[in-house]
Design a protein around this motif. Structure first.
Motif, PDB file in Angstrom:
ATOM      1  N   LEU A   4       0.861  -1.107   0.116  1.00 25.73           N
ATOM      2  CA  LEU A   4       0.068   0.141  -0.136  1.00 25.73           C
ATOM      3  C   LEU A   4       0.872   1.316  -0.090  1.00 25.73           C
ATOM      4  O   LEU A   4       0.690   2.190  -0.980  1.00 25.73           O
ATOM      5  CB  LEU A   4      -1.013   0.073   1.204  1.00 25.73           C
ATOM      6  CG  LEU A   4      -1.889   1.305   1.174  1.00 25.73           C
ATOM      7  CD1 LEU A   4      -2.746   1.240   0.023  1.00 25.73           C
ATOM      8  CD2 LEU A   4      -2.763   1.112   2.334  1.00 25.73           C
ATOM      9  N   GLU A   5       1.894   1.092   0.791  1.00 25.69           N
ATOM     10  CA  GLU A   5       2.789   2.681   1.038  1.00 25.69           C
ATOM     11  C   GLU A   5       3.681   2.697  -0.386  1.00 25.69           C
ATOM     12  O   GLU A   5       3.738   3.580  -1.056  1.00 25.69           O
ATOM     13  CB  GLU A   5       3.722   2.255   1.954  1.00 25.69           C
ATOM     14  CG  GLU A   5       4.706   3.689   2.160  1.00 25.69           C
ATOM     15  CD  GLU A   5       4.100   4.822   2.278  1.00 25.69           C
ATOM     16  OE1 GLU A   5       4.258   5.794   1.470  1.00 25.69           O
ATOM     17  OE2 GLU A   5       2.723   5.098   2.830  1.00 25.69           O
ATOM     18  N   LEU A   6       3.737   1.377  -0.986  1.00 25.46           N
ATOM     19  CA  LEU A   6       4.586   1.403  -2.182  1.00 25.46           C
ATOM     20  C   LEU A   6       3.745   2.064  -3.458  1.00 25.46           C
ATOM     21  O   LEU A   6       4.157   2.725  -4.348  1.00 25.46           O
ATOM     22  CB  LEU A   6       5.066   0.261  -2.656  1.00 25.46           C
ATOM     23  CG  LEU A   6       6.258  -0.125  -1.972  1.00 25.46           C
ATOM     24  CD1 LEU A   6       6.618  -1.942  -2.032  1.00 25.46           C
ATOM     25  CD2 LEU A   6       7.528   0.516  -2.221  1.00 25.46           C
ATOM     26  N   VAL A  68      -7.736  -1.864  -0.300  1.00 28.66           N
ATOM     27  CA  VAL A  68      -7.963  -3.291   0.547  1.00 28.66           C
ATOM     28  C   VAL A  68      -6.552  -3.902  -0.172  1.00 28.66           C
ATOM     29  O   VAL A  68      -6.190  -3.749  -1.472  1.00 28.66           O
ATOM     30  CB  VAL A  68      -9.004  -3.866  -0.164  1.00 28.66           C
ATOM     31  CG1 VAL A  68      -9.088  -5.261   0.305  1.00 28.66           C
ATOM     32  CG2 VAL A  68     -10.436  -3.334   0.062  1.00 28.66           C
ATOM     33  N   VAL A  69      -5.827  -4.574   0.890  1.00 32.84           N
ATOM     34  CA  VAL A  69      -4.644  -5.142   0.192  1.00 32.84           C
ATOM     35  C   VAL A  69      -4.889  -6.704   0.335  1.00 32.84           C
ATOM     36  O   VAL A  69      -5.402  -7.350   1.291  1.00 32.84           O
ATOM     37  CB  VAL A  69      -3.370  -5.008   1.102  1.00 32.84           C
ATOM     38  CG1 VAL A  69      -2.172  -5.895   0.815  1.00 32.84           C
ATOM     39  CG2 VAL A  69      -3.011  -3.504   0.990  1.00 32.84           C
ATOM     40  N   HIS A  70      -4.944  -7.614  -0.658  1.00 31.78           N
ATOM     41  CA  HIS A  70      -4.890  -8.908  -0.837  1.00 31.78           C
ATOM     42  C   HIS A  70      -3.611  -9.729  -0.759  1.00 31.78           C
ATOM     43  O   HIS A  70      -3.081  -9.358  -1.737  1.00 31.78           O
ATOM     44  CB  HIS A  70      -5.935  -9.279  -1.901  1.00 31.78           C
ATOM     45  CG  HIS A  70      -7.347  -8.802  -1.742  1.00 31.78           C
ATOM     46  ND1 HIS A  70      -8.202  -9.298  -1.249  1.00 31.78           N
ATOM     47  CD2 HIS A  70      -7.869  -7.855  -2.476  1.00 31.78           C
ATOM     48  CE1 HIS A  70      -9.464  -8.898  -1.284  1.00 31.78           C
ATOM     49  NE2 HIS A  70      -8.971  -7.744  -2.219  1.00 31.78           N
ATOM     50  N   TRP A  71      -3.177 -10.223   0.277  1.00 33.48           N
ATOM     51  CA  TRP A  71      -2.039 -10.786   0.267  1.00 33.48           C
ATOM     52  C   TRP A  71      -2.032 -12.292  -0.490  1.00 33.48           C
ATOM     53  O   TRP A  71      -2.943 -12.933  -0.126  1.00 33.48           O
ATOM     54  CB  TRP A  71      -1.374 -11.035   1.569  1.00 33.48           C
ATOM     55  CG  TRP A  71      -0.986  -9.966   2.162  1.00 33.48           C
ATOM     56  CD1 TRP A  71      -1.582  -8.764   3.170  1.00 33.48           C
ATOM     57  CD2 TRP A  71       0.366  -9.138   2.007  1.00 33.48           C
ATOM     58  NE1 TRP A  71      -0.967  -7.871   3.387  1.00 33.48           N
ATOM     59  CE2 TRP A  71       0.352  -8.066   2.875  1.00 33.48           C
ATOM     60  CE3 TRP A  71       1.624  -9.758   1.234  1.00 33.48           C
ATOM     61  CZ2 TRP A  71       1.433  -7.024   2.939  1.00 33.48           C
ATOM     62  CZ3 TRP A  71       2.475  -8.679   1.191  1.00 33.48           C
ATOM     63  CH2 TRP A  71       2.453  -7.574   2.080  1.00 33.48           C
ATOM     64  N   LEU A  72      -1.362 -12.415  -1.432  1.00 29.99           N
ATOM     65  CA  LEU A  72      -1.245 -13.883  -2.141  1.00 29.99           C
ATOM     66  C   LEU A  72      -0.115 -14.724  -1.669  1.00 29.99           C
ATOM     67  O   LEU A  72       0.402 -15.546  -2.268  1.00 29.99           O
ATOM     68  CB  LEU A  72      -1.225 -13.586  -3.463  1.00 29.99           C
ATOM     69  CG  LEU A  72      -2.170 -12.679  -4.129  1.00 29.99           C
ATOM     70  CD1 LEU A  72      -1.796 -12.252  -5.581  1.00 29.99           C
ATOM     71  CD2 LEU A  72      -3.576 -13.050  -4.018  1.00 29.99           C
ATOM     72  N   GLY A  73       0.230 -14.614  -0.286  1.00 33.21           N
ATOM     73  CA  GLY A  73       1.751 -15.070   0.008  1.00 33.21           C
ATOM     74  C   GLY A  73       2.652 -14.133   0.702  1.00 33.21           C
ATOM     75  O   GLY A  73       2.310 -13.027   0.593  1.00 33.21           O
ATOM     76  N   GLU A  74       3.877 -14.444   1.155  1.00 31.83           N
ATOM     77  CA  GLU A  74       4.831 -13.550   1.453  1.00 31.83           C
ATOM     78  C   GLU A  74       5.330 -12.444   0.504  1.00 31.83           C
ATOM     79  O   GLU A  74       5.746 -11.786   0.880  1.00 31.83           O
ATOM     80  CB  GLU A  74       5.877 -14.106   2.317  1.00 31.83           C
ATOM     81  CG  GLU A  74       5.509 -14.774   3.413  1.00 31.83           C
ATOM     82  CD  GLU A  74       6.588 -15.571   4.229  1.00 31.83           C
ATOM     83  OE1 GLU A  74       7.881 -15.298   3.955  1.00 31.83           O
ATOM     84  OE2 GLU A  74       6.501 -16.330   5.081  1.00 31.83           O
ATOM     85  N   VAL A  78      -1.970  -7.775  -4.031  1.00 30.18           N
ATOM     86  CA  VAL A  78      -2.864  -6.977  -4.895  1.00 30.18           C
ATOM     87  C   VAL A  78      -3.345  -5.826  -4.096  1.00 30.18           C
ATOM     88  O   VAL A  78      -4.025  -6.096  -2.930  1.00 30.18           O
ATOM     89  CB  VAL A  78      -4.034  -7.903  -5.456  1.00 30.18           C
ATOM     90  CG1 VAL A  78      -4.857  -7.411  -6.257  1.00 30.18           C
ATOM     91  CG2 VAL A  78      -3.540  -9.111  -6.321  1.00 30.18           C
ATOM     92  N   VAL A  79      -3.269  -4.776  -4.530  1.00 25.56           N
ATOM     93  CA  VAL A  79      -3.863  -3.546  -3.695  1.00 25.56           C
ATOM     94  C   VAL A  79      -5.136  -3.027  -4.693  1.00 25.56           C
ATOM     95  O   VAL A  79      -4.844  -2.841  -5.853  1.00 25.56           O
ATOM     96  CB  VAL A  79      -2.732  -2.443  -3.522  1.00 25.56           C
ATOM     97  CG1 VAL A  79      -3.500  -1.360  -2.936  1.00 25.56           C
ATOM     98  CG2 VAL A  79      -1.638  -2.751  -2.916  1.00 25.56           C
TER      99      VAL A  79
END
Length: 118
Positions: A4-6, A68-74, A78-79
């Protein structure tokens, strides 16, 4: 720094026409769907470089709404958010989805989809 910050940093680079920062954050094989491409999948950075060329100076402000941030692993995320772009002549909103992947310890922007709200 997380996705998100990126994403905020990336949008600032776009507004400031800072190609060096934008290119550093993006994978060289970045892909996208965006209104300017008229429905075509664009691959690579050269298409985007055009928008960083000198032009009329104007103030631009980007606001990320409802992220919304969806983590797909470490190493992948997806933002999704609505981006409001304000200029001296008005404002526009876009629906955006940006995909980030960690490559060799560094986050890279690898794909995005930008469209006008329905």
């Amino acid at each position: 720094m997380g996705p998100l910050e990126l994403t905020r940093q990336l949008l600032h680079a776009i507004s400031a026409r800072d190609w060096e920062v934008y290119a550093k954050l993006c994978s060289p094989d970045l892909t996208c769907f965006e209104p300017e491409a008229r429905g075509q999948l664009v691959a690579g950075l050269p298409f985007h470089r055009y928008y960083f060329e000198p032009g009329p100076d104007s103030r631009v402000q980007n606001t990320i709404c409802s992220p919304v941030v969806h983590w797909l692993g470490e190493d992948a995320a997806v933002v999704a958010y609505t981006r409001v772009v304000q200029t001296e002549t008005g404002s526009t909103a876009f629906e955006e989805t940006r995909v980030w992947r960690r490559e060799r310890g560094e986050w890279r922007h690898i794909h995005f989809h930008r469209s006008l709200p329905a």
